[in-house]
Design a protein around this motif. Structure first.
Motif, short mmCIF file in Angstrom:
data_model
loop_
_atom_site.label_atom_id
_atom_site.label_comp_id
_atom_site.label_asym_id
_atom_site.label_seq_id
_atom_site.Cartn_x
_atom_site.Cartn_y
_atom_site.Cartn_z
N ASN A 119 -32.25 -17.30 19.82
CA ASN A 119 -32.65 -18.33 18.86
C ASN A 119 -32.10 -18.08 17.45
O ASN A 119 -32.78 -18.31 16.45
CB ASN A 119 -34.18 -18.44 18.80
CG ASN A 119 -34.78 -18.80 20.15
OD1 ASN A 119 -34.22 -19.63 20.88
ND2 ASN A 119 -35.90 -18.17 20.49
N GLN A 120 -30.91 -17.58 17.36
CA GLN A 120 -30.28 -17.31 16.07
C GLN A 120 -28.88 -17.91 16.03
O GLN A 120 -27.88 -17.23 15.78
CB GLN A 120 -30.24 -15.81 15.80
CG GLN A 120 -31.58 -15.14 15.63
CD GLN A 120 -32.30 -15.60 14.39
OE1 GLN A 120 -31.67 -15.99 13.40
NE2 GLN A 120 -33.63 -15.58 14.42
N ALA A 121 -28.80 -19.21 16.29
CA ALA A 121 -27.50 -19.88 16.37
C ALA A 121 -26.74 -19.80 15.05
O ALA A 121 -25.52 -19.60 15.04
CB ALA A 121 -27.70 -21.35 16.76
N ILE A 122 -27.46 -19.93 13.94
CA ILE A 122 -26.81 -19.89 12.64
C ILE A 122 -26.23 -18.51 12.37
O ILE A 122 -25.09 -18.37 11.89
CB ILE A 122 -27.80 -20.28 11.52
CG1 ILE A 122 -28.24 -21.74 11.68
CG2 ILE A 122 -27.18 -20.05 10.14
CD1 ILE A 122 -29.23 -22.20 10.66
N VAL A 123 -26.99 -17.46 12.69
CA VAL A 123 -26.53 -16.09 12.49
C VAL A 123 -25.28 -15.83 13.32
O VAL A 123 -24.30 -15.25 12.84
CB VAL A 123 -27.63 -15.08 12.86
CG1 VAL A 123 -27.08 -13.65 12.78
CG2 VAL A 123 -28.83 -15.24 11.95
N ILE A 124 -25.31 -16.26 14.57
CA ILE A 124 -24.16 -16.08 15.47
C ILE A 124 -22.94 -16.81 14.92
O ILE A 124 -21.83 -16.26 14.89
CB ILE A 124 -24.49 -16.60 16.88
CG1 ILE A 124 -25.60 -15.74 17.51
CG2 ILE A 124 -23.24 -16.58 17.77
CD1 ILE A 124 -26.13 -16.28 18.81
N SER A 125 -23.14 -18.04 14.46
CA SER A 125 -22.04 -18.84 13.91
C SER A 125 -21.43 -18.16 12.70
O SER A 125 -20.20 -18.12 12.55
CB SER A 125 -22.56 -20.23 13.53
OG SER A 125 -21.55 -21.00 12.93
N ILE A 126 -22.28 -17.60 11.84
CA ILE A 126 -21.79 -16.93 10.63
C ILE A 126 -20.99 -15.69 11.00
O ILE A 126 -19.90 -15.45 10.45
CB ILE A 126 -22.96 -16.57 9.70
CG1 ILE A 126 -23.57 -17.85 9.11
CG2 ILE A 126 -22.50 -15.64 8.59
CD1 ILE A 126 -24.81 -17.61 8.28
N VAL A 127 -21.52 -14.88 11.91
CA VAL A 127 -20.84 -13.64 12.31
C VAL A 127 -19.46 -13.94 12.91
O VAL A 127 -18.46 -13.32 12.55
CB VAL A 127 -21.69 -12.85 13.33
CG1 VAL A 127 -20.89 -11.68 13.91
CG2 VAL A 127 -22.96 -12.33 12.67
N ILE A 128 -19.41 -14.92 13.81
CA ILE A 128 -18.14 -15.29 14.45
C ILE A 128 -17.15 -15.82 13.41
O ILE A 128 -15.96 -15.49 13.43
CB ILE A 128 -18.37 -16.34 15.56
CG1 ILE A 128 -19.20 -15.74 16.71
CG2 ILE A 128 -17.04 -16.85 16.10
CD1 ILE A 128 -18.56 -14.56 17.40
N SER A 129 -17.64 -16.66 12.50
CA SER A 129 -16.77 -17.23 11.46
C SER A 129 -16.21 -16.15 10.55
O SER A 129 -15.03 -16.20 10.17
CB SER A 129 -17.55 -18.26 10.62
OG SER A 129 -17.88 -19.38 11.40
#
Length: 278
Positions: A240-250
Motif C-alpha cells: 500500500n505504498q504506491a507513491i513511495v514505489i513510484s518515487i523510488v523507481i523514478s
C-alpha cells in the motif's frame, strides 16, 4: 571518416568517462522527475476538489469563482512548473556543452563550474528547439480547427507528422551549427546547415540519427522491463505504498538512465557535425 556504428559506439562509451559528472546530470533529472510526480499528484487533488465543488454548487467550470479553488495547491503547481522549466534549461545547457566537447574531440565530460553560462546556453538550446517546432504546431492547430471534417483532418495530421520528422532532422544539424560557432543565428543559417548535411551525405546523416534513436529506444525499453521487475519486487515488499514505489523507481531511472541517454545522444549529435565538417 568514422562509420555510423563507430559514432554510436563511441557515444555509448562516453558517459562512463566520468561517472561523478554523469550523476550530476542525474541529480538534475531526478529533480525534474520528482517535480513531475508532485505536480501530477497536486493536479489530481485540484481536479477532484473542483469536481466536488461543482457537484455541491451545481456550478459550471466557467462560472466557478477563483476563491472557491484551492489557491495554495494551484500556486504550488505553478511554482513547480517554473522550477521544473528552469532545471530543464540547465539540462539543455549541459547538453549544449556535451555537443561542444564532442565537436572539439574532448573525451572528458563537461563540468558544472559555469552555472550562469550553462543557463544561458540552455535558453539558446530551448529557443532553437521551440522555433523549429512552430511549423508542425501550426499545422496541428489547423487540424484541431477542422476536426469535424475527418478526411481533411487526416490529411493535415499526416502533413503535421511529416513536418515534425523533417524539422527534427534539420534541428539536429541546426543545434550543432549553433554550438560549433557559439552563435544563435547560426541555428538558422539554412544554407550552411544544408551544406554540412550534404558534406556528410544525406543517407549517412539520416541513417546515423535513425540508428541512434533506435539504440536510444532499445536502451529505454530494456530499462523499462528491468524497472517493471523492480516495481513488482518493491510492491511485494512495501504494501500500500504506491507513491513511495513510484518515487523510488523514478529516482533510480532519472539518476542513472535518463542522464546516461541524454549524454549519449548529445555526444553522437556532436560526432555527426564533426564528421560533416572534416
Amino acid at each position: 571518416m568514422a562509420s555510423i556504428t563507430d559514432c554510436v559506439v563511441e557515444g555509448l562509451k562516453y558517459p562512463f568517462n566520468d561517472i561523478k559528472k554523469l550523476l550530476g546530470v542525474g541529480i538534475l533529472c531526478v529533480i525534474i522527475d520528482l517535480i513531475s510526480i508532485v505536480f501530477t499528484i497536486k493536479t489530481v487533488d485540484v481536479t477532484k476538489m473542483i469536481i466536488g465543488t461543482l457537484e455541491k454548487t451545481n456550478a459550471t467550470g466557467f462560472n466557478l469563482n477563483f476563491s472557491q479553488l484551492p489557491n495554495g495547491d494551484i500556486y504550488l503547481a505553478i511554482a513547480m512548473l517554473v522550477v521544473g522549466f528552469i532545471v530543464s534549461l540547465f539540462i539543455m545547457g549541459y547538453q549544449y556543452d556535451v555537443v561542444n566537447f564532442s565537436i572539439n574531440r574532448k573525451d572528458d565530460l563537461p563540468g558544472f563550474g559555469d552555472i550562469v553560462g550553462m543557463f544561458i546556453k540552455g535558453v539558446k538550446y530551448f529557443l532553437v528547439c521551440l522555433v523549429y517546432s512552430i511549423p508542425s504546431m501550426i499545422v496541428a492547430f489547423l487540424a484541431i480547427l477542422v476536426s469535424n471534417n475527418s478526411s481533411l483532418w487526416s490529411v493535415i495530421m499526416v502533413i503535421s507528422v511529416l513536418l515534425i520528422i523533417i524539422c527534427y532532422f534539420i534541428l539536429i544539424m541546426a543545434l550543432n551549427n549553433m554550438i560549433a560557432h557559439d552563435s544563435l543565428k547560426k541555428a538558422f543559417d539554412f544554407s550552411e546547415i544544408r551544406g554540412n548535411i550534404s558534406n556528410l551525405g544525406w543517407v549517412k546523416y539520416i541513417g546515423t540519427i535513425l540508428f541512434t534513436v533506435i539504440v536510444f529506444m532499445i536502451i529505454n525499453i530494456a530499462i523499462g522491463i528491468v524497472m517493471s521487475f523492480l516495481t513488482v519486487i518493491f510492491a511485494a515488499t512495501i504494501n500500500n505504498q504506491a507513491i513511495v514505489i513510484s518515487i523510488v523507481i523514478s529516482v533510480i531511472e532519472a539518476l542513472f538512465v535518463t542522464s546516461y541517454c541524454s549524454v549519449f545522444f548529445s555526444r553522437v549529435c556532436g560526432s555527426i557535425y564533426r564528421e560533416a565538417v572534416k
